[in-house]
Design an enzyme around this catalytic site. Sequence first.
Site, PDB file in Angstrom:
ATOM      1  N   ASP A  50     -51.202  13.646 -56.883  1.00  0.00           N
ATOM      2  CA  ASP A  50     -52.348  12.803 -57.190  1.00  0.00           C
ATOM      3  C   ASP A  50     -51.948  11.755 -58.228  1.00  0.00           C
ATOM      4  OD1 ASP A  50     -52.131  14.092 -59.610  1.00  0.00           O
ATOM      5  OD2 ASP A  50     -54.186  14.800 -59.677  1.00  0.00           O
ATOM      6  N   ASP A  57     -53.109  10.482 -62.010  1.00  0.00           N
ATOM      7  CA  ASP A  57     -53.941  10.839 -63.164  1.00  0.00           C
ATOM      8  C   ASP A  57     -54.033   9.640 -64.098  1.00  0.00           C
ATOM      9  OD1 ASP A  57     -54.113  13.871 -62.639  1.00  0.00           O
ATOM     10  OD2 ASP A  57     -51.950  13.514 -62.631  1.00  0.00           O
ATOM     11  N   ASP A  60     -57.489  11.149 -60.298  1.00  0.00           N
ATOM     12  CA  ASP A  60     -58.310  11.699 -61.383  1.00  0.00           C
ATOM     13  C   ASP A  60     -58.494  10.619 -62.440  1.00  0.00           C
ATOM     14  OD1 ASP A  60     -58.546  14.231 -60.294  1.00  0.00           O
ATOM     15  OD2 ASP A  60     -56.788  15.026 -61.354  1.00  0.00           O
TER      16      ASP A  60
HETATM   17  N1  CTP Z   1     -55.578  18.849 -66.080  1.00  0.00           N
HETATM   18  C1  CTP Z   1     -56.661  19.231 -66.812  1.00  0.00           C
HETATM   19  N2  CTP Z   1     -57.816  19.640 -66.187  1.00  0.00           N
HETATM   20  C2  CTP Z   1     -57.883  19.670 -64.839  1.00  0.00           C
HETATM   21  C3  CTP Z   1     -56.782  19.289 -64.081  1.00  0.00           C
HETATM   22  C4  CTP Z   1     -55.625  18.889 -64.740  1.00  0.00           C
HETATM   23  O1  CTP Z   1     -56.605  19.197 -68.032  1.00  0.00           O
HETATM   24  N3  CTP Z   1     -58.997  20.083 -64.249  1.00  0.00           N
HETATM   25  C5  CTP Z   1     -54.355  18.428 -66.764  1.00  0.00           C
HETATM   26  C6  CTP Z   1     -53.276  19.471 -66.632  1.00  0.00           C
HETATM   27  O2  CTP Z   1     -53.195  20.253 -67.788  1.00  0.00           O
HETATM   28  C7  CTP Z   1     -52.029  18.659 -66.459  1.00  0.00           C
HETATM   29  C8  CTP Z   1     -52.487  17.273 -66.076  1.00  0.00           C
HETATM   30  O3  CTP Z   1     -53.893  17.263 -66.157  1.00  0.00           O
HETATM   31  O4  CTP Z   1     -51.389  18.590 -67.684  1.00  0.00           O
HETATM   32  C9  CTP Z   1     -52.014  16.869 -64.727  1.00  0.00           C
HETATM   33  O5  CTP Z   1     -52.433  17.810 -63.762  1.00  0.00           O
HETATM   34  P1  CTP Z   1     -52.067  17.712 -62.231  1.00  0.00           P
HETATM   35  O6  CTP Z   1     -52.414  16.380 -61.672  1.00  0.00           O
HETATM   36  O7  CTP Z   1     -52.677  18.879 -61.571  1.00  0.00           O
HETATM   37  O8  CTP Z   1     -50.501  17.984 -62.214  1.00  0.00           O
HETATM   38  P2  CTP Z   1     -49.255  17.036 -62.383  1.00  0.00           P
HETATM   39  O9  CTP Z   1     -48.437  17.620 -63.452  1.00  0.00           O
HETATM   40  O10 CTP Z   1     -49.674  15.608 -62.530  1.00  0.00           O
HETATM   41  O11 CTP Z   1     -48.489  17.253 -61.032  1.00  0.00           O
HETATM   42  P3  CTP Z   1     -48.624  16.400 -59.675  1.00  0.00           P
HETATM   43  O12 CTP Z   1     -47.509  15.419 -59.744  1.00  0.00           O
HETATM   44  O13 CTP Z   1     -48.453  17.388 -58.595  1.00  0.00           O
HETATM   45  O14 CTP Z   1     -49.963  15.766 -59.668  1.00  0.00           O
HETATM   46 MN    MN Z   2     -51.082  14.752 -61.219  1.00  0.00          MN
HETATM   47 MN    MN Z   3     -54.561  15.612 -61.537  1.00  0.00          MN
END
Ligand code: CTP
Ligand code: MN
Ligand code: MN
Length: 509
Positions: free
Chosen positions: A331, A333, A433
């Site tokens: 995703d 962020d 997000d």
């Molecule tokens: N996070 C959070 N609350 C959520 C989802 C995520 O605080 N409901 C934080 C997590 O702690 C993480 C960050 O957002 O540190 C990123 O989460 P995520 O997008 O799930 O993982 P990534 O590390 O970005 O991995 P990816 O590349 O797969 O997206």
């Molecule tokens: Mn992410």
């Molecule tokens: Mn995320």
Amino acid sequence: MMSQIPVKKKRQPAPPLPANPEDHACFSDVALCLVEKRMGASRKAFLTSLAQRKGFCVEGANSERVTHVVSEGNSGDEVVEWMKRNGSRSVDAAGSGPALLDISWFTESMSAGQPVEIEPRHCLRVAVHAETLEARGQVAAYACQRRTPLAHKNQLLVEALETVAEEALFCGSEARNLAFSRAASVLKSLPWTIRGVNEISSLPCIGEHSRKIIQEVLEDGASAEVENVRQSERYQTMKHFMKIFGVGVKTAGQWYQEGLRTISDLQAYHTKLNNAQQAGLLHYRDLNSPVKRSEAEAIVQEVQKAVDQFLPGASVTLTGGFRRGKPSGHDVDLLITHPTEGQEVGLLSKVVSWLDSQGFLLYHSNRRNTFQVLEDPELSISTATMDRFDRCFSIFCLNYLHGSVKRDSSAWEPACGLKDSGDAHGWKAVRVDLVVAPYSQFSFALLGWTGSRNFERDLRRFSKHEKKMVLNSHTLYHPEKKIFLTAASEEEIFQHLGLDFIPPEERNA
Ligand code: CTP
Ligand code: MN
Ligand code: MN
């Protein structure tokens, strides 16, 4: 009446000091060093002669013989710094140099007339620095004390441990999930490839079960237990269902219990799906194809344009895995803030409504900021494991044909059930997000949203257990002092915690 004036005792004159204090010292295996910082020169001189009279040997900071460093009013870190500045080559933050002690040990030893046993209450705490441990070939126990680059050297072992960690999660066993995840995370931080099981004996966080799996993989190339998990119908089905956006362990487990196995089963049995899950199913293929950095950057630009319309001066920062240097992710962020505190209030809903009206969004779900510093600060942080910013979980429409994001109505065909991959139409569904943080909380939000999850978990655990502080994505709180610590950068948060700064690219724990 007796006189109130106490009879003056005849004072024994102090014995003259020997020419060389060492000649007089009777505790040959003890050499004190008194830290002048905060103690002051005259008190230091007084304590020095007191100690020498009692038979202790007192040395300068640069002496190799020093065994006990005594300080008054300094933190462990300050003592280490002072000693180094004063020529010490033996103080060692990792704990093998001279003992770093509070004045209480000195006072007790003077009254006892001999060095008293060192107890934990006498010892000054020193943050264990990543460099120190690395130099000694040691691995720190918390992920936030380790440097974990993206590319690591123990792929097979990490994959095996992460598989059993995942399986534990599917079974609802959080403790086992944590144990395996931690073991995998330690291996990710190693700068070498493990070839023999003897190499793991000095590593932290590797339990008996993890050790057994590591041994099997090292000796046989694979672990029977891990292979069984990988082959199991339950594991495969759970994994498959959880790839649907909006489906977690609970829902996937429930569907498995009901006998559902495939995505067609969900449709055939008219399984009830909420809005997120419906969108997840509709865009299943797109959402499970990795988001590339170029795609993430296109979305940053589009969101920045939207934000600029409503609040000029607001910034959009790419966080999550991309900030840690990952070339792709599941995703995007994004963290939004504005340098004037308060200006950001209400921004997210305006931005999201506008993006939606322009056809940028395939799905969104908003949540309003619920974090406030309540009158009782303990209350305002107690439930904040999950942060409480204004936040939007969304699915963006990234349009390739126009070189930007945006849904083209002619190409938008909500096919029944699983649609074709978006790129056949020139667009792709991407999970985004969006989070808005007030400026004063920005550094905490940035640290909290950069991840990785293992790194975040250990930051909080380290704060709580080693520093008696509460860290979340809003703030750092000291319950004993009842104060919120402020930070204008991530570096300052690491400093507050007595940790070496670990840059985002080395937080891939
Ligand atoms: N996070 C959070 N609350 C959520 C989802 C995520 O605080 N409901 C934080 C997590 O702690 C993480 C960050 O957002 O540190 C990123 O989460 P995520 O997008 O799930 O993982 P990534 O590390 O970005 O991995 P990816 O590349 O797969 O997206
Ligand atoms: Mn992410
Ligand atoms: Mn995320």
